[in-house]
Motif scaffolding. Structure first.
Motif, PDB file in Angstrom:
ATOM      1  N   GLU A 282      21.839  46.866  45.820  1.00  0.00           N
ATOM      2  CA  GLU A 282      22.641  47.963  46.379  1.00  0.00           C
ATOM      3  C   GLU A 282      23.568  48.530  45.310  1.00  0.00           C
ATOM      4  OE1 GLU A 282      22.326  49.196  49.349  1.00  0.00           O
ATOM      5  OE2 GLU A 282      21.061  47.681  50.330  1.00  0.00           O
ATOM      6  N   PRO A 283      23.018  48.961  44.172  1.00  0.00           N
ATOM      7  CA  PRO A 283      23.881  49.388  43.054  1.00  0.00           C
ATOM      8  C   PRO A 283      24.787  50.575  43.387  1.00  0.00           C
ATOM      9  CG  PRO A 283      21.591  50.012  42.671  1.00  0.00           C
ATOM     10  CD  PRO A 283      21.582  49.080  43.825  1.00  0.00           C
ATOM     11  N   SER A 284      24.327  51.475  44.237  1.00  0.00           N
ATOM     12  CA  SER A 284      25.148  52.655  44.548  1.00  0.00           C
ATOM     13  C   SER A 284      26.320  52.324  45.457  1.00  0.00           C
ATOM     14  CB  SER A 284      24.283  53.741  45.197  1.00  0.00           C
ATOM     15  OG  SER A 284      23.788  53.301  46.455  1.00  0.00           O
ATOM     16  N   ARG A 285      26.225  51.219  46.191  1.00  0.00           N
ATOM     17  CA  ARG A 285      27.291  50.839  47.120  1.00  0.00           C
ATOM     18  C   ARG A 285      28.084  49.629  46.667  1.00  0.00           C
ATOM     19  NH1 ARG A 285      25.295  50.331  53.171  1.00  0.00           N
ATOM     20  NH2 ARG A 285      23.378  49.388  52.322  1.00  0.00           N
ATOM     21  N   ALA A 286      27.689  48.997  45.576  1.00  0.00           N
ATOM     22  CA  ALA A 286      28.299  47.730  45.159  1.00  0.00           C
ATOM     23  C   ALA A 286      29.804  47.840  44.990  1.00  0.00           C
ATOM     24  CB  ALA A 286      27.653  47.237  43.869  1.00  0.00           C
ATOM     25  N   GLY A 287      30.261  48.872  44.279  1.00  0.00           N
ATOM     26  CA  GLY A 287      31.694  49.029  44.029  1.00  0.00           C
ATOM     27  C   GLY A 287      32.492  49.177  45.311  1.00  0.00           C
ATOM     28  N   LYS A 288      31.998  49.990  46.237  1.00  0.00           N
ATOM     29  CA  LYS A 288      32.698  50.208  47.502  1.00  0.00           C
ATOM     30  C   LYS A 288      32.752  48.920  48.316  1.00  0.00           C
ATOM     31  CE  LYS A 288      32.545  52.820  51.828  1.00  0.00           C
ATOM     32  NZ  LYS A 288      31.800  53.832  52.628  1.00  0.00           N
ATOM     33  N   ILE A 289      31.638  48.204  48.382  1.00  0.00           N
ATOM     34  CA  ILE A 289      31.581  46.970  49.171  1.00  0.00           C
ATOM     35  C   ILE A 289      32.571  45.942  48.628  1.00  0.00           C
ATOM     36  CG2 ILE A 289      30.121  44.986  49.764  1.00  0.00           C
ATOM     37  CD1 ILE A 289      27.749  47.018  49.829  1.00  0.00           C
ATOM     38  N   LEU A 290      32.583  45.756  47.322  1.00  0.00           N
ATOM     39  CA  LEU A 290      33.505  44.781  46.722  1.00  0.00           C
ATOM     40  C   LEU A 290      34.952  45.196  46.929  1.00  0.00           C
ATOM     41  CD1 LEU A 290      31.553  44.044  43.420  1.00  0.00           C
ATOM     42  CD2 LEU A 290      31.765  42.547  45.420  1.00  0.00           C
ATOM     43  N   SER A 291      35.215  46.498  46.858  1.00  0.00           N
ATOM     44  CA  SER A 291      36.577  46.991  47.083  1.00  0.00           C
ATOM     45  C   SER A 291      37.035  46.720  48.516  1.00  0.00           C
ATOM     46  CB  SER A 291      36.650  48.493  46.796  1.00  0.00           C
ATOM     47  OG  SER A 291      37.933  49.018  47.098  1.00  0.00           O
ATOM     48  N   LEU A 292      36.151  46.934  49.482  1.00  0.00           N
ATOM     49  CA  LEU A 292      36.507  46.685  50.877  1.00  0.00           C
ATOM     50  C   LEU A 292      36.738  45.202  51.143  1.00  0.00           C
ATOM     51  CD1 LEU A 292      34.058  49.149  52.670  1.00  0.00           C
ATOM     52  CD2 LEU A 292      36.553  49.294  52.641  1.00  0.00           C
ATOM     53  N   ILE A 293      35.918  44.349  50.508  1.00  0.00           N
ATOM     54  CA  ILE A 293      36.121  42.909  50.673  1.00  0.00           C
ATOM     55  C   ILE A 293      37.499  42.517  50.135  1.00  0.00           C
ATOM     56  CG2 ILE A 293      35.345  40.616  49.943  1.00  0.00           C
ATOM     57  CD1 ILE A 293      32.475  41.702  49.916  1.00  0.00           C
ATOM     58  N   LYS A 294      37.867  43.063  48.983  1.00  0.00           N
ATOM     59  CA  LYS A 294      39.181  42.757  48.405  1.00  0.00           C
ATOM     60  C   LYS A 294      40.305  43.236  49.318  1.00  0.00           C
ATOM     61  CE  LYS A 294      37.777  42.776  43.535  1.00  0.00           C
ATOM     62  NZ  LYS A 294      37.897  43.472  42.227  1.00  0.00           N
ATOM     63  N   GLN A 295      40.121  44.387  49.943  1.00  0.00           N
ATOM     64  CA  GLN A 295      41.143  44.888  50.862  1.00  0.00           C
ATOM     65  C   GLN A 295      41.339  43.940  52.043  1.00  0.00           C
ATOM     66  OE1 GLN A 295      40.605  49.058  52.025  1.00  0.00           O
ATOM     67  NE2 GLN A 295      39.559  49.433  50.070  1.00  0.00           N
ATOM     68  N   ALA A 296      40.272  43.253  52.424  1.00  0.00           N
ATOM     69  CA  ALA A 296      40.355  42.327  53.554  1.00  0.00           C
ATOM     70  C   ALA A 296      40.743  40.919  53.129  1.00  0.00           C
ATOM     71  CB  ALA A 296      39.007  42.290  54.274  1.00  0.00           C
ATOM     72  N   ARG A 297      40.866  40.697  51.810  1.00  0.00           N
ATOM     73  CA  ARG A 297      41.155  39.355  51.295  1.00  0.00           C
ATOM     74  C   ARG A 297      42.372  39.342  50.377  1.00  0.00           C
ATOM     75  NH1 ARG A 297      38.849  35.540  54.415  1.00  0.00           N
ATOM     76  NH2 ARG A 297      36.595  35.789  54.663  1.00  0.00           N
ATOM     77  N   GLY A 298      43.330  40.195  50.671  1.00  0.00           N
ATOM     78  CA  GLY A 298      44.573  40.193  49.905  1.00  0.00           C
ATOM     79  C   GLY A 298      44.392  40.545  48.439  1.00  0.00           C
ATOM     80  N   GLY A 299      43.435  41.427  48.135  1.00  0.00           N
ATOM     81  CA  GLY A 299      43.224  41.863  46.763  1.00  0.00           C
ATOM     82  C   GLY A 299      42.250  41.012  45.976  1.00  0.00           C
ATOM     83  N   LYS A 300      41.684  39.982  46.606  1.00  0.00           N
ATOM     84  CA  LYS A 300      40.730  39.099  45.937  1.00  0.00           C
ATOM     85  C   LYS A 300      39.386  39.158  46.664  1.00  0.00           C
ATOM     86  CE  LYS A 300      44.485  35.847  44.899  1.00  0.00           C
ATOM     87  NZ  LYS A 300      44.966  34.442  45.082  1.00  0.00           N
ATOM     88  N   LEU A 301      38.358  38.584  46.041  1.00  0.00           N
ATOM     89  CA  LEU A 301      37.064  38.506  46.702  1.00  0.00           C
ATOM     90  C   LEU A 301      36.986  37.318  47.659  1.00  0.00           C
ATOM     91  CD1 LEU A 301      34.515  39.501  43.897  1.00  0.00           C
ATOM     92  CD2 LEU A 301      35.178  40.809  45.919  1.00  0.00           C
ATOM     93  N   ASN A 302      37.957  36.405  47.551  1.00  0.00           N
ATOM     94  CA  ASN A 302      37.985  35.279  48.483  1.00  0.00           C
ATOM     95  C   ASN A 302      39.412  34.789  48.653  1.00  0.00           C
ATOM     96  OD1 ASN A 302      36.433  33.295  50.108  1.00  0.00           O
ATOM     97  ND2 ASN A 302      37.394  31.826  48.719  1.00  0.00           N
ATOM     98  N   ASP A 303      39.727  34.379  49.863  1.00  0.00           N
ATOM     99  CA  ASP A 303      41.032  33.806  50.162  1.00  0.00           C
ATOM    100  C   ASP A 303      40.799  32.588  51.054  1.00  0.00           C
ATOM    101  OD1 ASP A 303      43.571  33.093  50.867  1.00  0.00           O
ATOM    102  OD2 ASP A 303      44.057  34.958  51.915  1.00  0.00           O
ATOM    103  N   PRO A 304      40.980  31.365  50.517  1.00  0.00           N
ATOM    104  CA  PRO A 304      40.662  30.155  51.280  1.00  0.00           C
ATOM    105  C   PRO A 304      41.748  29.696  52.248  1.00  0.00           C
ATOM    106  CG  PRO A 304      41.413  29.539  49.097  1.00  0.00           C
ATOM    107  CD  PRO A 304      41.409  31.046  49.142  1.00  0.00           C
ATOM    108  N   SER A 305      42.770  30.506  52.476  1.00  0.00           N
ATOM    109  CA  SER A 305      43.896  30.089  53.306  1.00  0.00           C
ATOM    110  C   SER A 305      43.466  29.780  54.737  1.00  0.00           C
ATOM    111  CB  SER A 305      44.967  31.184  53.335  1.00  0.00           C
ATOM    112  OG  SER A 305      45.407  31.496  52.034  1.00  0.00           O
ATOM    113  N   PHE A 306      43.912  28.620  55.244  1.00  0.00           N
ATOM    114  CA  PHE A 306      43.658  28.288  56.643  1.00  0.00           C
ATOM    115  C   PHE A 306      44.268  29.371  57.528  1.00  0.00           C
ATOM    116  CE2 PHE A 306      43.187  23.362  56.327  1.00  0.00           C
ATOM    117  CZ  PHE A 306      41.921  23.542  55.815  1.00  0.00           C
TER     118      PHE A 306
END
Length: 361
Positions: A282-306
């Motif tokens: 999904e090269p045309s959407r990769a940047g947008k998808i990763l950006s949205l994930i970061k928006q949902a994870r406090g600016g990171k691609l992962n947030d392990p907080s309980f």
């Protein structure tokens, strides 16, 4: 510069990154790989025996996971889901979270015997066992090894409750056992449906059952009287989140009475595996998808907080959660998993006691 290579066919990962415990890291760039590179299309699966296991049950102390204990007959998973959080466990075996995770599978052939020993102990307190919390118990190799079948035979014989989460129609092979337990209020089944788009599923989850087969399995389970749920998981912002209501509706139509949803989790090496998948598929959407994930994870691609690691946080998460609530209300889908009956449990005889039945007087 060499011609760009196609991702391995029939596999989710496009890379095989070094694990976080490895002393050094070697990287291959797809643009620079020669045509006869070691990462060949569709590398074969190798089944390894996990002979180090001494116990089977894993007790849960996380407030985010709705189960008391879990059991995984396999380490690694042939389904090859590019986003799978369980990939991060393979580096503990000195293997990669990439292609190794889906091509080097550790099986536990003694699982039923080890579980029998655990639940026969005098101090064992019966609590429902969850399958599929890490890797799928009905991945392709289970068709041949039948480890899960042996475990369920043990649990059903001793009236021990359990629940199963899977992406595989192979669960129907064990419908006789699951239905028998469900008739006693001791079993529930959940089908994870990430997308209804067969093309996307074939690339994202290459060896899992096609979406229509998962829904057919859900229907068969429901018709057999098994309490069933549909899990719209994981939701990946910008990739499959637009399908949320359609997935829930399809599950309800197939007979699901329960629904769940988890936001995509990308711990440790999984970030690299999934990012590489996006760039390949999904090269045309990769940047947008990763950006949205970061928006949902406090600016990171992962947030392990309980408390938030399964759901995320922020405006996008609030909107997605509201959509889920509205759809569940409209479709009359419960978000609460059924309480399974532990009162009927019949403790197995200890191994020594069994042998004494055949001893010479």
């Amino acid at each position: 510069m060499g011609q760009r290579q196609e991702p391995p066919k029939g596999r989710g990962a496009t890379v095989n990154p070094a694990g976080r415990f490895e002393p050094r890291r070697v990287e291959a760039v797809w643009d620079d790989l020669p045509s006869d590179d070691d990462v060949s299309p569709n590398p074969a699966t190798t089944i390894l025996v996990d002979d180090k296991a001494r116990t089977m049950l894993t007790r849960n102390d996380s407030p985010d996971v709705p189960c008391d204990g879990s059991l995984n007959p396999y380490r690694g998973c042939e389904h090859g889901c590019a986003y799978c959080f369980a990939r991060a466990s393979h580096p503990f075996l000195n293997m990669s979270a990439g292609l190794d995770f889906e091509t080097k599978i550790f099986a536990k052939p003694e699982a039923a015997a080890l579980l029998r020993r655990e639940i026969s102990k005098a101090g064992y307190k019966c609590a429902s066992i969850a399958f599929g919390t890490n890797t799928d118990p009905y991945q392709p190799i289970e068709r041949k090894l039948r480890i899960m079948r042996g475990i369920l035979e043990l649990l059903v014989a001793h009236e021990h409750p359990f629940s199963v989460v899977t992406k595989s129609a192979l669960i129907l092979r064990d419908l006789d056992l699951i239905a028998a337990a469900a008739a006693r209020g001791q079993a529930a089944a959940f089908l994870s449906v990430t997308t209804l788009d067969a093309d996307l599923a074939s690339r994202l989850e290459p060896r899992a059952a096609a979406p229509h087969r998962r829904l057919a399995a859900l229907r068969a389970l429901a018709e057999a009287g098994v309490p069933c749920g549909v899990l719209a998981s994981p939701m990946i912002p910008g990739l499959n989140d637009r399908e949320l209501e359609r997935i829930l509706a399809a599950g309800a139509e197939a007979g699901a009475k329960i629904a769940g949803m988890i936001l995509v989790r990308l711990p440790h090496e999984v970030k690299e595996v999934f990012t590489s998948w996006l760039e390949a598929h999904e090269p045309s959407r990769a940047g947008k998808i990763l950006s949205l994930i970061k928006q949902a994870r406090g600016g990171k691609l992962n947030d392990p907080s309980f408390g938030t690691r399964m759901t995320g946080r922020g405006p996008y998460v609030a909107m997605l959660g509201r959509r889920f609530e509205v759809a569940c209300a409209r479709l009359r889908l419960s978000r609460d998993r059924p309480r399974l009956d532990t009162s009927r449990f019949k403790r197995p005889a200890a191994a020594g006691a069994q042998r004494s039945l055949f001893a010479t007087p």
